[in-house]
Design an enzyme around this catalytic site. Structure first.
Site, PDB file in Angstrom:
ATOM      1  N   TYR A   1      65.731  72.231  63.605  1.00  0.00           N
ATOM      2  CA  TYR A   1      65.485  71.349  62.494  1.00  0.00           C
ATOM      3  C   TYR A   1      64.411  70.387  62.900  1.00  0.00           C
ATOM      4  O   TYR A   1      63.343  70.234  61.863  1.00  0.00           O
ATOM      5  CB  TYR A   1      66.695  70.442  62.153  1.00  0.00           C
ATOM      6  CG  TYR A   1      66.508  69.421  61.120  1.00  0.00           C
ATOM      7  CD1 TYR A   1      66.447  69.641  59.609  1.00  0.00           C
ATOM      8  CD2 TYR A   1      66.101  68.015  61.605  1.00  0.00           C
ATOM      9  CE1 TYR A   1      66.291  68.811  58.898  1.00  0.00           C
ATOM     10  CE2 TYR A   1      66.014  67.165  60.497  1.00  0.00           C
ATOM     11  CZ  TYR A   1      66.074  67.373  59.042  1.00  0.00           C
ATOM     12  OH  TYR A   1      65.978  66.711  58.170  1.00  0.00           O
TER      13      TYR A   1
ATOM     14  N   LYS B   1      60.498  70.131  60.743  1.00  0.00           N
ATOM     15  CA  LYS B   1      60.025  69.057  60.354  1.00  0.00           C
ATOM     16  C   LYS B   1      58.635  68.655  60.775  1.00  0.00           C
ATOM     17  O   LYS B   1      57.931  68.037  60.038  1.00  0.00           O
ATOM     18  CB  LYS B   1      61.119  67.920  60.328  1.00  0.00           C
ATOM     19  CG  LYS B   1      62.182  68.145  59.496  1.00  0.00           C
ATOM     20  CD  LYS B   1      61.902  68.267  57.867  1.00  0.00           C
ATOM     21  CE  LYS B   1      63.219  68.332  57.102  1.00  0.00           C
ATOM     22  NZ  LYS B   1      62.610  68.528  55.658  1.00  0.00           N
TER      23      LYS B   1
END
Length: 237
Positions: free
Chosen positions: A135, A139
């Site tokens: 994740y 990002k």
């Protein structure tokens, strides 16, 4: 009145963003994975239209772009859709925003949802193709994409937004940040004309912050775009 697309609008921050924009009189097109998820939100009458598609599937991402083209040029596109714990984290969080950006008519404003966790993301772009991205990686990459696009097309601004750790389904009920503040920056960037800097900002609660250095590194940005082009077969233009 602006024509605005919000991806991932069936719940959480995306739904709150779309509702706030519609309540302010804007024409809002919402995206969701399927009709049931959008219908369950109970706001069909608010929207100008709805776009359906699973952003973890490359073919469906292409179809989402096709559906979006039926509305013409958007004034703003808010790339809100995201997942945190999924094998498709890079596809939903980075590849989908890239492909939609590359295939859709260039809007007046591009807004990409980042996270403070991007600061611990990896610059190893090999993880993009190998399916091993975290994740945090996804990002960092979408933040770098947002800043890479900041001066790419005349008439299009681009920003990244950290909405904070808010109590949505993704953030969990114990998340400490304010839920309402989580969408205010996106709605402001999408509709106001007194934004400084006009483009290329990394924002948190309507204040700019310094992102991970790689996100502003032109060499990393260029490498990311090449990796995305090679992985998807879609040229940015």
């Amino acid at each position: 009145m602006a024509l605005i697309l919000v991806t991932g609008a069936a719940g959480g921050l995306g739904h709150n963003t779309a509702r706030a924009l519609a309540d302010d009189g804007h024409e809002v097109v919402v995206h969701g994975r399927n009709r049931a998820r959008l219908t369950d939100a109970g706001d069909d009458a608010r929207w100008k239209g709805a776009i359906l598609g699973d952003l973890s599937d490359l073919d469906e991402i292409h179809d989402v772009a096709r559906q979006a083209s039926e509305y013409g040029r958007f004034d703003a596109v808010i790339h809100n859709a995201g997942v945190m714990r999924s094998p498709a984290v890079a596809t939903v969080n980075t590849i989908a925003p890239y492909v939609l950006t590359a295939l859709m008519d260039k809007p007046g404003r591009l807004i990409y949802l980042s996270s403070s966790m991007h600061r611990t993301g990896s610059t190893d772009l090999g993880r993009l193709a190998s399916g091993t991205a975290s994740y945090d990686d996804s990002k960092l990459w979408v933040t770098a994409l947002a800043l890479a696009l900041a001066s790419r097309w005349e008439g299009t601004s681009s920003h990244a937004v950290d909405p904070g750790w808010v109590p949505t389904r993704m953030g969990g009920p114990a998340a400490p940040d304010d839920l309402t503040a989580g969408h205010r920056t996106q709605t402001w960037l999408a509709t106001h004309h007194d934004v400084t800097p006009r483009t290329g900002g990394y924002w948190h609660h309507r204040q700019t912050q310094e992102p991970h250095p790689a996100a502003q590194d032109e060499r990393f940005q260029a490498g990311l775009v090449r990796a995305l082009e090679n992985h998807t077969g879609v040229q940015l233009g």
